[in-house]
Write an enzyme that holds these catalytic residues in place. Structure first.
Site, PDB file in Angstrom:
ATOM      1  N   ASN A 132      -9.441 -68.178 -18.202  1.00  0.00           N
ATOM      2  CA  ASN A 132      -8.575 -69.323 -18.545  1.00  0.00           C
ATOM      3  C   ASN A 132      -7.895 -69.226 -19.899  1.00  0.00           C
ATOM      4  O   ASN A 132      -6.844 -69.820 -20.110  1.00  0.00           O
ATOM      5  CB  ASN A 132      -9.346 -70.646 -18.395  1.00  0.00           C
ATOM      6  CG  ASN A 132     -10.420 -70.815 -19.440  1.00  0.00           C
ATOM      7  OD1 ASN A 132     -10.974 -69.833 -19.937  1.00  0.00           O
ATOM      8  ND2 ASN A 132     -10.717 -72.041 -19.795  1.00  0.00           N
ATOM      9  N   GLY A 206     -17.979 -68.387 -20.241  1.00  0.00           N
ATOM     10  CA  GLY A 206     -17.741 -68.659 -18.830  1.00  0.00           C
ATOM     11  C   GLY A 206     -18.517 -69.870 -18.383  1.00  0.00           C
ATOM     12  O   GLY A 206     -18.925 -70.699 -19.203  1.00  0.00           O
ATOM     13  N   SER A 209     -23.200 -71.010 -14.085  1.00  0.00           N
ATOM     14  CA  SER A 209     -23.975 -70.160 -13.193  1.00  0.00           C
ATOM     15  C   SER A 209     -23.920 -68.698 -13.660  1.00  0.00           C
ATOM     16  O   SER A 209     -24.956 -68.016 -13.719  1.00  0.00           O
ATOM     17  CB  SER A 209     -23.522 -70.405 -11.756  1.00  0.00           C
ATOM     18  OG  SER A 209     -23.013 -69.271 -11.190  1.00  0.00           O
ATOM     19  N   ALA A 210     -22.732 -68.226 -14.055  1.00  0.00           N
ATOM     20  CA  ALA A 210     -22.656 -66.857 -14.599  1.00  0.00           C
ATOM     21  C   ALA A 210     -23.438 -66.772 -15.910  1.00  0.00           C
ATOM     22  O   ALA A 210     -24.100 -65.769 -16.184  1.00  0.00           O
ATOM     23  CB  ALA A 210     -21.206 -66.462 -14.811  1.00  0.00           C
ATOM     24  N   GLY A 211     -23.395 -67.850 -16.703  1.00  0.00           N
ATOM     25  CA  GLY A 211     -24.125 -67.871 -17.983  1.00  0.00           C
ATOM     26  C   GLY A 211     -25.622 -67.687 -17.784  1.00  0.00           C
ATOM     27  O   GLY A 211     -26.273 -66.939 -18.511  1.00  0.00           O
ATOM     28  N   GLU A 228     -20.961 -68.976 -24.649  1.00  0.00           N
ATOM     29  CA  GLU A 228     -20.056 -70.133 -24.750  1.00  0.00           C
ATOM     30  C   GLU A 228     -19.822 -70.611 -23.324  1.00  0.00           C
ATOM     31  O   GLU A 228     -19.140 -69.933 -22.548  1.00  0.00           O
ATOM     32  CB  GLU A 228     -18.717 -69.723 -25.385  1.00  0.00           C
ATOM     33  CG  GLU A 228     -18.820 -69.197 -26.808  1.00  0.00           C
ATOM     34  CD  GLU A 228     -19.172 -70.262 -27.829  1.00  0.00           C
ATOM     35  OE1 GLU A 228     -19.163 -71.467 -27.491  1.00  0.00           O
ATOM     36  OE2 GLU A 228     -19.471 -69.893 -28.974  1.00  0.00           O
ATOM     37  N   CYS A 263     -12.151 -75.317 -21.350  1.00  0.00           N
ATOM     38  CA  CYS A 263     -13.534 -75.748 -21.602  1.00  0.00           C
ATOM     39  C   CYS A 263     -13.557 -77.062 -22.361  1.00  0.00           C
ATOM     40  O   CYS A 263     -14.384 -77.924 -22.102  1.00  0.00           O
ATOM     41  CB  CYS A 263     -14.288 -74.660 -22.358  1.00  0.00           C
ATOM     42  SG  CYS A 263     -13.539 -74.203 -23.925  1.00  0.00           S
ATOM     43  N   GLU A 444     -18.460 -69.225 -32.136  1.00  0.00           N
ATOM     44  CA  GLU A 444     -17.259 -68.430 -32.387  1.00  0.00           C
ATOM     45  C   GLU A 444     -16.439 -69.179 -33.421  1.00  0.00           C
ATOM     46  O   GLU A 444     -16.783 -70.295 -33.805  1.00  0.00           O
ATOM     47  CB  GLU A 444     -16.479 -68.211 -31.083  1.00  0.00           C
ATOM     48  CG  GLU A 444     -17.301 -67.365 -30.116  1.00  0.00           C
ATOM     49  CD  GLU A 444     -16.559 -66.807 -28.916  1.00  0.00           C
ATOM     50  OE1 GLU A 444     -15.704 -67.507 -28.365  1.00  0.00           O
ATOM     51  OE2 GLU A 444     -16.875 -65.663 -28.534  1.00  0.00           O
TER      52      GLU A 444
END
Ligand code: NAD
Length: 480
Positions: A132, A206, A209-211, A228, A263, A444
């Site tokens: 994104n 991301g 679920s991927a995290g 993040e 986000c 970040e």
């Protein structure tokens, strides 16, 4: 395996294709990165910073090319993509400066003895990024990692590999071969990279679920990570909010820029009950002025499609579920007459009025062009409702009284909270950015974003053991 990416605004048009990297390819890439890092770490920090500044200038020279690729693959409007490419160039320059300022070794040599503190890079950083804001979210990892002496292997999203691919080529051009590399693919490639024993640090942006998958792979390998993750940001409009046209337009774009797929977009709007009707009418008029859905490459368009058919189905499903439960749905903005919306993954932007706090459209990150608007009576109640749930990325408070807004904003469970704005207009590159609760860990932006890529290493010769020193019993604690 070949991965094709279609233009989400015209799904019959192919933007391009990449070959996905299997475990063998990942292994070779990591080996090359390790060799390059060994050379790079020997380059003094001022020289590394100078090379990053040159890379930043090259990105600016190719801004239009990078922005156009990004707009075609992500569906973000061209003006946004240009802004993002420019910000990515700024990030490269920012960390060149901060690296030079912060990474000189510290320490002392005095009556206490002698101590040196140097900041050692981790080695090879794996950066797993979403689609994104691919340019910014990659350079926020790349720039601090490089200036501090790491090599970086990027695994971009298969939805947006081309704009960032070009940017990485330009950044890596004058750096040691293998210092900046890309591997393509989805979860399998990310898994091979994150679990590789030659990777020393993982930086991920991301969804949840991927995290979770990345965190457990990194945990098993004992590789430290920065995560993040998603947000479900609330904006609180207090009874004294000053809502002129500009503020209402800011609210609309904070929710609907990039079709709400940001986000830190406003994902829930809590309005003091005394202002509810006026705010809804104001948002509708503001959207009629500034929110035009259409092809991201067309002039005057401010909102493109969502990223995929699945995404369109999910957002539409959430809206329909709320409508079925009794909420009122109002479509917003205008449509570009030169765009055929049926050719792409377009979802018309909506306000959803009267949804319950427990409904999925309120309780979950909807990540699409829809905004639930909810009434509140007391500030304490609004804060409690904003803080419900597991996510804690951003938030905002809108009031004519800045002190009051500041005090309420400080009560939000959020890594950052804005006053009288939200989303990108509130960002400050020098301020740390990241989430609390299940929105991630690590930071970040700012100096915190640089410290994520180094570990302080100390050498200490205590004065007690110098010739003529006072000494210390063999097993004593100093100062006890
Ligand atoms: P995503 O989680 O689907 O994908 C992110 C990356 O992880 C991609 O490179 C993808 O290929 C990879 N990936 C996906 N599933 C994986 C798995 N099981 N194992 C290993 N890797 C996997 O996210 P997305 O759709 O690209 O981006 C949207 C999400 O990112 C939203 O939740 C958004 O809030 C979040 N986000 C957070 C920030 C932030 O700074 N906090 C910024 C942007 C986006």
């Amino acid at each position: 395996m070949r991965i094709e990416r279609e233009n989400p605004a015209r799904t019959d048009e192919l933007v391009g294709a990449v070959e996905s990297s299997d475990a063998v390819a990942v292994d070779e890439v990591v080996a090359r990165a390790r060799a390059a890092q060994a050379q790079w770490v020997a380059v003094p920090v001022d020289k590394r910073a100078a090379l990053l500044r040159e890379a930043s200038a090259r990105v600016r020279e190719h801004l239009e090319e990078i922005a156009t690729l990004t707009a075609r693959e992500t569906g973000k409007v061209l003006a946004d993509s240009r802004g993002e490419a420019g910000f990515a160039a700024t990030v490269l320059g920012f960390y060149a400066d901060r690296g030079e300022a912060l990474l000189t070794p510290g320490g002392y040599d005095d009556v206490r003895g002698r101590m040196s503190v140097r900041h050692r890079p981790y080695g090879v950083v794996a950066a797993i990024t979403p689609w994104n804001a691919p340019l910014i979210l990659t350079t926020l990892k790349l720039a601090p990692a490089l200036v501090s002496g790491n090599a970086v292997v990027v695994k971009p999203s298969p939805f947006a590999p081309f704009g960032i691919g070009r940017l990485l080529e330009l950044v890596g051009r004058d750096l040691p071969a293998g210092l900046v590399q890309v591997v393509h693919g989805g979860a399998e490639t990310a898994t091979a990279l994150v679990s590789h024993p030659g990777v020393d640090r993982v930086a991920f942006t991301g969804g949840e679920s991927a995290g979770r998958a990345i965190a457990s792979l990194a945990g098993r390998a004992l590789t430290p990570s920065v995560l993040e993750l998603g947000g479900n940001d609330a904006a609180l409009l207090l009874d004294d909010a000053a809502l002129d046209d500009a503020a209402l337009e800011r609210l609309v774009m904070a929710a609907f820029a990039t079709s709400g797929q940001v986000c830190m977009a406003i994902k829930r709007l809590y309005v003091h009950r005394s202002r509810l009707d006026e705010v809804v009418a104001g948002l509708e008029s503001a959207a009629a002025r500034v929110l035009r859905t259409g092809d991201p490459l067309h002039d005057g368009v401010s909102m493109g499609p969502v990223v995929s058919g699945d995404s369109a189905a999910r957002v539409t499903g959430l809206v329909e579920e709320a409508r079925a439960a009794g909420a009122e749905v109002r479509e917003l903005g205008t449509v570009d007459p030169a765009t055929d919306l049926s050719r792409g993954y377009f979802v018309r932007p909506t306000l959803v009025l009267g949804a319950g706090d427990a409904s999925r459209i309120v309780a979950e990150e909807q990540f699409g062009p829809t905004l639930p608007v909810l009434a509140f009576d007391e500030v304490d109640e609004a804060v409690a409702r904003a803080n419900a749930g597991d996510l804690g990325l951003g938030g905002s408070v809108w009031s004519a009284d800045e002190d009051r807004a500041f005090a309420v904003a400080a009560r939000l469970d959020a890594g950052f909270a804005f006053v009288n704005t939200h989303n990108r207009t509130g960002m400050a590159l020098h301020a740390p950015f990241g989430g609390v609760k299940r929105s991630g860990w690590g930071r970040e932006y700012g100096d915190d974003g640089l410290w994520e890529y180094v570990q302080p290493c100390v050498v200490h010769a205590p004065a007690a053991f110098r010739a003529g020193g006072a000494g210390l019993a063999a097993n004593a604690y100093p100062g006890s």
